[in-house]
Scaffold this motif. Structure first.
Motif, PDB file in Angstrom:
ATOM      1  N   GLU A 137       0.851  -1.193   0.000  1.00  0.00           N
ATOM      2  CA  GLU A 137       0.000   0.000   0.000  1.00  0.00           C
ATOM      3  C   GLU A 137       0.883   1.239   0.000  1.00  0.00           C
ATOM      4  O   GLU A 137       1.960   1.250   0.597  1.00  0.00           O
ATOM      5  N   CYS A 138       0.428   2.286  -0.664  1.00  0.00           N
ATOM      6  CA  CYS A 138       1.172   3.544  -0.754  1.00  0.00           C
ATOM      7  C   CYS A 138       1.528   4.079   0.642  1.00  0.00           C
ATOM      8  O   CYS A 138       0.756   3.947   1.582  1.00  0.00           O
ATOM      9  N   GLY A 139       2.711   4.673   0.750  1.00  0.00           N
ATOM     10  CA  GLY A 139       3.194   5.181   2.027  1.00  0.00           C
ATOM     11  C   GLY A 139       2.556   6.473   2.490  1.00  0.00           C
ATOM     12  O   GLY A 139       2.762   6.892   3.635  1.00  0.00           O
ATOM     13  N   ASN A 140       1.787   7.121   1.618  1.00  0.00           N
ATOM     14  CA  ASN A 140       1.023   8.293   2.044  1.00  0.00           C
ATOM     15  C   ASN A 140      -0.127   7.800   2.920  1.00  0.00           C
ATOM     16  O   ASN A 140      -0.956   7.026   2.459  1.00  0.00           O
ATOM     17  N   PRO A 141      -0.172   8.215   4.197  1.00  0.00           N
ATOM     18  CA  PRO A 141      -1.165   7.645   5.125  1.00  0.00           C
ATOM     19  C   PRO A 141      -2.616   7.814   4.664  1.00  0.00           C
ATOM     20  O   PRO A 141      -3.476   7.042   5.075  1.00  0.00           O
ATOM     21  N   GLU A 142      -2.873   8.795   3.806  1.00  0.00           N
ATOM     22  CA  GLU A 142      -4.247   8.983   3.328  1.00  0.00           C
ATOM     23  C   GLU A 142      -4.560   8.106   2.118  1.00  0.00           C
ATOM     24  O   GLU A 142      -5.706   7.893   1.779  1.00  0.00           O
ATOM     25  N   CYS A 143      -3.523   7.662   1.452  1.00  0.00           N
ATOM     26  CA  CYS A 143      -3.696   6.992   0.157  1.00  0.00           C
ATOM     27  C   CYS A 143      -3.827   5.499   0.361  1.00  0.00           C
ATOM     28  O   CYS A 143      -3.102   4.897   1.142  1.00  0.00           O
ATOM     29  N   SER A 144      -4.779   4.911  -0.341  1.00  0.00           N
ATOM     30  CA  SER A 144      -5.039   3.483  -0.181  1.00  0.00           C
ATOM     31  C   SER A 144      -4.669   2.693  -1.428  1.00  0.00           C
ATOM     32  O   SER A 144      -5.046   1.535  -1.549  1.00  0.00           O
ATOM     33  N   TRP A 158       5.827   4.888  -2.784  1.00  0.00           N
ATOM     34  CA  TRP A 158       4.623   5.626  -3.172  1.00  0.00           C
ATOM     35  C   TRP A 158       3.959   4.975  -4.373  1.00  0.00           C
ATOM     36  O   TRP A 158       4.642   4.414  -5.224  1.00  0.00           O
ATOM     37  N   CYS A 159       2.628   5.141  -4.444  1.00  0.00           N
ATOM     38  CA  CYS A 159       1.940   4.710  -5.655  1.00  0.00           C
ATOM     39  C   CYS A 159       2.457   5.544  -6.813  1.00  0.00           C
ATOM     40  O   CYS A 159       2.684   5.050  -7.894  1.00  0.00           O
ATOM     41  N   ALA A 160       2.677   6.844  -6.554  1.00  0.00           N
ATOM     42  CA  ALA A 160       3.214   7.753  -7.569  1.00  0.00           C
ATOM     43  C   ALA A 160       3.841   8.933  -6.852  1.00  0.00           C
ATOM     44  O   ALA A 160       3.399   9.308  -5.768  1.00  0.00           O
ATOM     45  N   PRO A 163       0.557  12.612  -6.611  1.00  0.00           N
ATOM     46  CA  PRO A 163       0.923  13.587  -5.588  1.00  0.00           C
ATOM     47  C   PRO A 163       1.617  12.981  -4.353  1.00  0.00           C
ATOM     48  O   PRO A 163       2.205  13.714  -3.570  1.00  0.00           O
ATOM     49  N   CYS A 164       1.540  11.649  -4.180  1.00  0.00           N
ATOM     50  CA  CYS A 164       1.832  11.086  -2.849  1.00  0.00           C
ATOM     51  C   CYS A 164       3.270  11.306  -2.389  1.00  0.00           C
ATOM     52  O   CYS A 164       3.504  11.807  -1.299  1.00  0.00           O
ATOM     53  N   GLY A 165       4.258  10.918  -3.221  1.00  0.00           N
ATOM     54  CA  GLY A 165       5.649  11.058  -2.803  1.00  0.00           C
ATOM     55  C   GLY A 165       5.997  12.512  -2.538  1.00  0.00           C
ATOM     56  O   GLY A 165       6.590  12.847  -1.509  1.00  0.00           O
TER      57      GLY A 165
HETATM   58 ZN   LIG Z   1      -0.458   7.100  -3.089  1.00  0.00          ZN
END
Ligand SMILES: [Zn+2]
Length: 193
Positions: A137-144, A158-160, A163-165
């Motif tokens: 799962e992406c490391g951004n706590p909001e991102c699933s 990160w997924c990407a 915006p996440c990284g």
């Molecule tokens: Zn993400």
């Protein structure tokens, strides 16, 4: 492109259309039949948008949540929800989009049901294949968003980046700056006796 495809395969990108599931209000990318029709094209499953109506959208969202459940269960090593499993297998049995060669290039005949069948078969292959231990799962706590981490040493976070990284790196930068600022303020602040 109105949709994002950071998962690496439709089985992960399709549940990813409900984004930021860890927020109290996730973001719905499949917010209209037209955006569903565009998703199949942008995912590379079809060449053109697939004609879709409100009933197709409801059907797609139901399947999407079943896929989401199965992916999470596979990652957690838990048993599959029986209803979710039955639904995904039911779609995997249906006929998939039909590619045709024309003088103008490739055409793909597809209904929403056929597009969903394609996704369901990908779910069957992905969750029974060698990539399951690489799901992350992406490391951004909001991102699933879940993706297949094929990076060396499984270091992908990160997924990407966008915006996440970028978002997490910017937040870390601000936190460092804040910490330095506090430190500086303490150093230069008045010494109490
Ligand atoms: Zn993400």
């Amino acid at each position: 492109m109105r949709h994002a495809f950071p998962g690496g395969t439709p089985a992960l990108d399709f549940p990813g259309t409900l984004r930021f599931r860890h927020r109290t209000e996730p973001r719905e990318d499949l917010d209209s039949p037209a955006s569903l029709g565009a998703w199949f094209r942008e995912a590379g499953i079809t060449v053109d948008d697939v004609p879709a109506g409100p009933a197709d959208l409801r059907e797609a969202l139901t399947l999407r949540e079943a896929v989401h459940q199965l992916v999470r269960a596979a990652m957690a090593g838990e048993d599959y929800d029986r209803e979710a499993l039955a639904l995904v297998n039911e779609y995997a049995r249906k006929s998939t989009p039909v590619p045709q060669l024309t003088p103008g290039g490739r055409q793909v005949e597809a209904t929403v049901e056929q597009g969903l069948a394609y996704v369901a078969r990908d779910v069957v292959l992905t969750l029974s294949g060698p990539d399951v231990p690489l799901l992350k799962e992406c490391g951004n706590p909001e991102c699933s968003q879940v993706f297949v981490d094929r990076s060396r040493g499984a270091r992908r976070e990160w997924c990407a980046m966008d915006p996440c990284g970028n978002k997490i790196k910017a937040a870390a930068y601000r936190a460092r700056k804040r910490a330095n600022g506090l430190l500086a303020a303490r150093r230069s602040g008045p010494r109490s006796a």
